[in-house]
Design an enzyme around this catalytic site. Structure first.
Site, mmCIF file in Angstrom:
data_model
loop_
_atom_site.group_PDB
_atom_site.id
_atom_site.type_symbol
_atom_site.label_atom_id
_atom_site.label_comp_id
_atom_site.label_asym_id
_atom_site.label_seq_id
_atom_site.Cartn_x
_atom_site.Cartn_y
_atom_site.Cartn_z
ATOM 1 N N ARG B 351 0.839 -1.205 0.000
ATOM 2 C CA ARG B 351 0.000 0.000 0.000
ATOM 3 C C ARG B 351 0.873 1.254 0.000
ATOM 4 O O ARG B 351 0.484 2.288 -0.560
ATOM 5 C CB ARG B 351 -0.987 -0.001 1.168
ATOM 6 C CG ARG B 351 -2.126 0.994 0.980
ATOM 7 C CD ARG B 351 -3.206 0.874 2.054
ATOM 8 N NE ARG B 351 -4.339 0.050 1.652
ATOM 9 C CZ ARG B 351 -5.443 0.506 1.034
ATOM 10 N NH1 ARG B 351 -5.565 1.782 0.728
ATOM 11 N NH2 ARG B 351 -6.422 -0.302 0.731
ATOM 12 N N GLU B 753 -9.482 6.065 7.396
ATOM 13 C CA GLU B 753 -8.053 6.305 7.242
ATOM 14 C C GLU B 753 -7.672 7.592 6.517
ATOM 15 O O GLU B 753 -6.703 8.245 6.907
ATOM 16 C CB GLU B 753 -7.414 5.109 6.510
ATOM 17 C CG GLU B 753 -7.426 3.838 7.326
ATOM 18 C CD GLU B 753 -7.116 2.620 6.472
ATOM 19 O OE1 GLU B 753 -7.919 2.304 5.571
ATOM 20 O OE2 GLU B 753 -6.074 1.996 6.698
#
Lengths: 484, 796
Positions: B351, B753
């Site tokens: 990621r 997030e």
């Protein structure tokens, strides 16, 4: 009157507990013995506030409310007090207390684990401000909640709740009833292993008779020996109940702060004399620790990173040591002989601290450098007191923390200043003398090099402030001051 | 269907009169609370309070350690390695066994199943055997009558370890090719040629620290043996199904013998994804050996020493760019400090690669990702999951480029934004279809008065010798979906009882983020009943099986849709029933305001439910959802790993003290995209809370390991998360006005997030202030920007 059991008032009723070991904490008693699991353990060291409860004590015929950390509070220390936990605030029909209702309305709880602690800190503010008709400002709320950590909300809704709770229909404590109940519990407390006499005579005789007993005051450091080092004590001698040690005496030349005076009250007295110390005072730990800890305890404990000592040393404070039938007095800096070692004899106790009052023209600044502004321990603490006569340094006191094994007086830097004209060159020379005087260590708070560099830079800040520079300290900077 | 509240705004600093539209906190006394049942209003879109708020403020919300203990419950404490790397030659637990209250001690040989945890990579022992690989690694457990007895005895266990050289530095690990997983490279075009041909080139290094989760509720699990070798485990976990799998694996049982339950966590932030599994396995093993219920609640210091953190990263980069600062070539090496085992480091490092573009088109690019093995805790999921470590790098590079060219960093950022018609394919070959970056940043630029303030600050700095201010806008574009495609599925159960009350259960877990509240809102609207008629029950592996972790911001997207489908099934049953009664089509029956409305008759929901039950109509259902459109090749890291992107931008102003390095955040303006908000109060809480947590990561939260590998910042006394005093004096959050362009529950977007990374604007503003103080166009600041690191960046 002596009681073998711990007795305190909760929900208007007497709680009586027998056979509680001297090192058992209030949090353990609440959660494990009384089954009140609303109060949470977040850290076990008084740094997160999840375990906050409010204590009520009769002082001069009135109830005094103090939010404290129950995780490092010894259970025996609440004998004779009233205790409120998060379960005790809602009405019998479940109606939430204004502190709770405001938290709901403002969306102040997310995971909810820190919430009971915040609610109790807010309850303390509610009793001490809202119920006294005093306004709750955002600044007050920030200061009062400085010992409570929240990891979810970012605090904005909780600060809103602090302001909002005054708008919820008022709920009060039946103080007369609680005071009457507390009057029944007055007196010394002496259970197996835990001695908390209410007179100095009794305290000193117990000290002489039990030199190995662990002496405690607010227990904000000793509590960690219990929770983190797993220490157990055969005997504990609690000094906080001796009425002679709970006084602040104002004299023309100095104030006398008894060893059992809380840090909150002690700093209030110090700030009254020197308003510029307010932000320094509020940066000492968080409010629950200042409410529980004592100035005498901070001094006797003698941590090299305790913030009171540099201030007291710079101000030329003296410490009074007591024993049965005698006492002695010495400059605070002479009390310390090494890392957490001091001159205290086995039958002696710290009695009080004598702090000279400010002289006209005295320039005093207290600087604390830490990773976080609130509720942190100093990487470097530096306090400078200077008096000038005809442009020359006529009197100087410099106390430093975080730079040696004990709190220290910076004698070489003082020598570089005394009698000199107060100029930028003198300040620079003093900064160099200060840097040369100490060999700080590197640890998780800061490197040795940083500590050394900052010591000198703080002398430069002192120089600039002595010349009238404003807005050069982020500790108390206002956005308007910066943005102007 | 969502009565969206337009532009929901909250401002700080105004006190009660300052933010008239911030939910309900400015109600005059006596005003009716909007929480009172308002049957005619849909639930979604309203700023309803968290479903547990009233219990939480009253101290009656139950966490694992609050559950009344079963008679005979014992307490466990871990035996920890005191050495970072060494051979485990033996243990002597005699002294511990002799201590008061001690009931047993257990080590690896007491594991009936696999002594290696059932992690993806299968590289982490349940208890250290033969060797230890970090200070704090768990070697065994002591079990005693009380917590304190267990903890005292655990310290009395003598562990004989022969020390070996330890690798503590990520660059040293990389030099020695010490990796937990093989390196991964993503490459597009010819970056070497592009760099060589670029009009300007820069290269540099960067170090970014990790972060401790500091959930207020420490790790805890409570394992209760049940009949016939079955187990009930109460776990503070974001992933009950994984806990179930791990416990069964360690006990040598089938998954069907283990039930895991979690009503709520006292915070998770990623730290209770895999890490909670360790606690549960340990507690279950102790319970198995002693045949008693066992609770394991870590002391905060042990929690710091045992569990993984956000991955610290180090980077080497080379960038080529034109006169406007537009990147023409980029080469990056990113070193992830993974600790001693793989845990989730593979997907975290992936990621980081995916988000190295953040909001920008990278052109010819190569990103090499190294998953370095060090002798520290095994680093793990943390809000953003590698995203922050990718985003901060590109923001740092663009800041450097701007200062190098003497341009405004915002102009350089804008020059590099993804295009709408072209320059719109990511380095992992996904087309960005929902790009709102340019209008969003432009709106924030205006509303925050960015240009004027930059000029004001420059003038002010010129006159201010000690304090210097800095300002920066940084955007975020964050990919939503688990990059492991198979995780993007969810299930739920909706029960309507005969009195018309509704219960929903789903595979997601509640850690404070308001997931249950949002799902209750969705279900209430689907059935057309007031929010107050719906309750959400504890997450349990026996109710909705095989659920994915509540992670990747996807809790509401996945479980909300599954719950919506479950409720829709029940509604369809009721509609068919009413259609039969009234002789109309089922599609003509609607549900709203607690009523069931057909062209012929309007009936109360409760009345319909009662008659439907009497007519043997099914009043409960499951629901299942899987995210459409996504696919991804995990070897080449190409495809469409994300269903959509969430966007946002923040403008932050800071001040630094050039004598001490101390710093303050003065003002923050945020414009953030949550699509059509299901609950503006909860979304605002996620944005504000995530942002402040991000400030912590980048300023005061410093993890310090000493030269022996001991984590010296071990508790809140030494590890400093933000306090109330760190809240910026000006802090204004606004929500972007458009719904999600993809078909997502209620038109919403994930919010957990993305806002965390908006705090990178604070760090860039600090670098702006450092550059102003230095005056040479350099800002060699690392993260976190502690006072010491800021002071160091001002010289040399």
């Amino acid at each position: 009157m002596h009681s073998q059991t711990i007795r305190f008032i909760r929900r208007g009723e007497l709680v009586s507990l027998g056979n509680v070991p001297p090192a058992r904490t209030l949090l353990e008693v609440l959660r494990e013995d009384l089954g009140c699991t609303g109060t949470k353990e977040g850290c076990g060291e008084g740094d997160c506030g999840a375990c906050t409860v409010v204590l009520g004590e009769a002082v001069d015929g009135r109830l005094q409310y103090r939010a404290v950390n129950s995780c490092i509070k010894l259970a025996h220390s609440v004998d004779g007090l009233a205790v409120w936990t998060v379960e005790d605030l809602a009405g019998p029909d479940g109606t939430l207390h204004p502190a709770q209702e405001a938290m709901v309305r403002c969306h102040g709880s997310q995971c909810g684990f820190c919430t009971p602690g915040f609610v109790m800190s807010l309850f303390g503010v509610y009793q001490n401000y809202v119920c006294q008709g005093k306004p709750v400002t955002r600044e007050l709320a920030q200061s009062a909640l400085s010992g409570n950590l929240c990891r979810c909300t970012g605090y904005r809704p909780i600060l809103d709740a602090a302001v909002e709770m005054a708008a919820v229909p008022k709920v009060g404590v039946d103080e007369a009833k609680v005071l009457a109940q507390l009057a029944q519990l007055r007196g010394s407390h002496e259970a197996a292993g835990y001695m908390a006499p209410d007179s100095l005579d009794e305290l000193l005789s117990l000290r002489a008779a039990h030199p190995d007993a662990q002496v405690v005051a607010g227990c904000t450091d000793v509590g960690l020996w219990v929770t983190k080092q797993h220490r157990e004590f055969a005997q504990v001698l609690d000094v906080t109940r001796a009425r002679e040690l709970r006084r602040i005496e104002q004299h023309p030349s100095h104030i006398v702060i008894g060893a059992a005076v809380s840090l909150s009250d002690a700093y209030d007295a110090l700030v009254q004399d020197r308003p510029q110390l307010r932000s320094f005072a509020e940066r000492f730990a968080g409010l629950p620790v200042r409410n529980a800890g004592t100035l005498g305890g901070n001094v006797a404990n003698g941590s090299p990173i305790g913030d009171s000592m540099p201030l007291l040393i710079a101000r030329g404070a003296r410490i009074v040591l007591l024993r049965q039938g005698g006492q002695r007095e010495l400059p605070l800096e002479d009390f310390y002989t090494g890392y957490r070692r001091n001159v205290l004899a086995p039958d002696e106790l710290v009695g009080s601290v004598l702090v000279p009052r400010p002289q006209p023209g005295e320039l005093l600044r207290a600087y604390k450098i830490s990773k976080r502004f609130e509720d942190d321990i100093s990487a470097v603490c530096l306090v400078i007191r200077m008096e000038l006569e005809a442009g020359r340094v006529a009197s100087i006191g410099i106390g430093a923390g975080g730079v040696a094994a004990t709190p220290v007086r910076a004698r070489q830097a003082e020598a570089a200043l005394l009698g000199q004209p107060w100029t930028e060159d003198t300040a620079r020379a003093a900064a160099e003398a200060l840097r040369a005087e100490f060999q700080p260590i590197s640890d998780m708070r800061a490197s040795a090099a940083y500590r050394q560099q900052v010591l000198g830079n703080l002398v430069q800040r002192f120089w600039l402030e002595s010349q009238g520079a404003r807005g050069i300290n982020l500790e108390r900077i206002a956005i308007g001051e910066v943005a102007a | 269907m969502n009565a969206r509240e337009g532009e929901f705004t909250a401002a700080t600093g105004g006190g009660p009169a300052g933010a008239a539209d911030a939910g309900e906190r400015n109600l005059a006394p006596g005003t009716q609370s909007p929480h009172a049942p308002t049957a005619t209003q849909p639930a979604a879109g309203r700023a309803l309070p968290h479903e547990s708020a009233r219990a939480q403020v009253a101290g009656t919300a139950t966490y694992v350690d609050d559950i009344p203990e079963v008679r005979g419950t014992l307490h466990a404490a871990p035996i920890l390695s005191t050495v970072a790397h060494g051979l485990l030659r033996g243990v002597d637990a005699e002294a511990a066994r002799a201590m008061p209250g001690v009931r047993g001690v257990l080590f690896a040989e007491d594991i009936p199943g696999d002594p290696v945890l059932a992690t993806f990579v299968h590289d982490e022992p349940v208890f250290a055997r033969d060797k230890v690989e970090h200070v704090g690694q768990v070697i065994g457990l002591v079990v005693a009558d009380t917590v304190m007895q267990a903890r005292r005895a655990a310290r009395a266990v003598q562990v004989d370890i022969e020390p070996l050289p330890a690798v503590l530095d990520v660059r040293e690990a990389h030099a020695k090719q010490s990796y937990v997983l093989p390196p991964v490279t993503v490459r597009r075009g010819e970056p070497e040629q592009a760099l060589a041909a670029a009009r300007h080139q820069l290269q540099g290094q960067l170090e970014v620290g990790g972060q401790e989760h500091f959930y207020l509720e420490g790790q805890v699990a409570y394992a209760v043996p049940m009949e016939q070798d079955q187990w009930h485990v109460y776990s503070s976990t974001q992933h009950p199904a994984e806990v179930q799998h791990w416990v069964a694996h360690a006990l040598g049982l089938e998954n069907n013998a283990v039930t895991v339950e979690c009503r709520r966590m006292g915070g998770g932030f990623g730290g209770k994804e895999t890490q909670a599994g360790h606690m549960a396995v340990w507690a279950a093993l102790a319970a198995h050996k002693l045949r008693r219920p066992v609770k394991l609640r870590l002391d905060r210091d042990d929690d710091f020493l045992v569990t993984g953190k956000r991955h610290p990263f180090a980077y080497d980069w080379e960038a080529g760019f034109d006169d406007t600062g537009r990147l023409t070539g980029l080469k990056v090496a990113m070193l992830a400090n993974c600790g001693f085992s793989a845990d989730l480091s593979g997907p975290v490092a992936d990621r980081a690669i995916f988000h190295t573009d953040n909001a920008y088109y990278l052109g010819d690019v190569e990103i090499r990702s190294y998953r370095c093995k060090t002798n520290t805790q095994s680093h793990t999921a943390f809000r953003g999951f590698g995203g922050p470590q990718g985003v901060i790098l590109i923001e740092a590079i663009l800041g450097e480029i701007a200062r190098h060219l003497g341009l405004d960093p915002l102009d350089v950022r804008k020059a590099n934004l993804y295009g709408v018609e072209d320059r719109n394919v990511t380095h992992y070959r996904m087309k960005v279809e929902d790009n709102i970056l340019d209008p969003l940043i432009t709106q924030l630029e205006a509303s925050s008065r960015y240009r004027e303030r930059r000029a004001e600050i420059a003038r002010w700095n010129a006159k201010s010798p000690v304090i210097k201010r800095g300002l920066a806008i940084t955007p975020i574009k964050f990919g939503i979906s688990f990059t492991a495609t198979f995780f993007n599925q969810a299930g739920a159960l909706v029960h309507v009882f005969t009195d018309g009350s509704v219960q929903v259960n789903h595979g997601g877990t509640e850690m404070g983020q308001g997931l249950h509240t949002k799902i209750m809102q969705v279900v209430a609207d689907e059935l057309g009943v007031p929010f107050e008629r719906v309750r959400c029950t504890a997450t349990e592996t026996g109710k909705v099986p095989n659920a994915s972790a509540t992670a990747a911001s996807s809790g509401t997207d996945l479980n909300g849709r599954a719950a919506q489908f479950a409720a829709r099934n029940v509604r369809d049953n009721l509609a068919a029933f009413v259609a039969g009664l009234d002789g109309c089509g089922a599609g003509a029956v609607s549900f709203r305001g607690g009523q069931v409305i057909s062209p012929k008759t309007t009936r109360g929901f409760d009345e319909v439910v009662k008659s439907a039950y009497a007519n043997r109509i099914q009043l409960w259902s499951d629901g299942f959802y899987r995210t459409p459109k996504i696919h991804y090749d995990k070897v080449t890291l190409t495809g469409r790993p994300f269903y959509y992107f969430a966007y946002g931008a923040a403008c932050s102003e800071v001040a630094i003290d050039t004598l001490t390095g101390e710093n303050r955040v003065l003002a923050v303006d945020i414009l953030h995209d949550v699509g059509t908000s299901l609950n503006p109060a909860i979304d605002l809480g996620q944005i504000e809370g995530g942002f402040i947590q991000g400030i912590g990561w980048l300023t005061t939260e410093q993890l310090v390991w000493n030269d022996k590998g001991l984590l010296a910042t071990h508790a809140p006394s030494t590890y400093k998360i933000p306090t109330a005093g760190d809240l910026p004096p000006h802090f204004q959050v606004r929500l972007w006005h458009e719904g999600n362009r993809e078909d997502n529950v209620g038109g919403s977007k994930a919010v957990g997030e993305p806002p965390f990374m908006l705090a990178i604007s604070v760090w860039e503003a600090l670098r702006d202030a450092v550059a102003a103080a230095r005056g040479d166009g350099l800002a060699p600041l690392v993260a976190p920007a502690t006072a010491e690191n800021v002071l160091r960046s001002l010289h040399g």
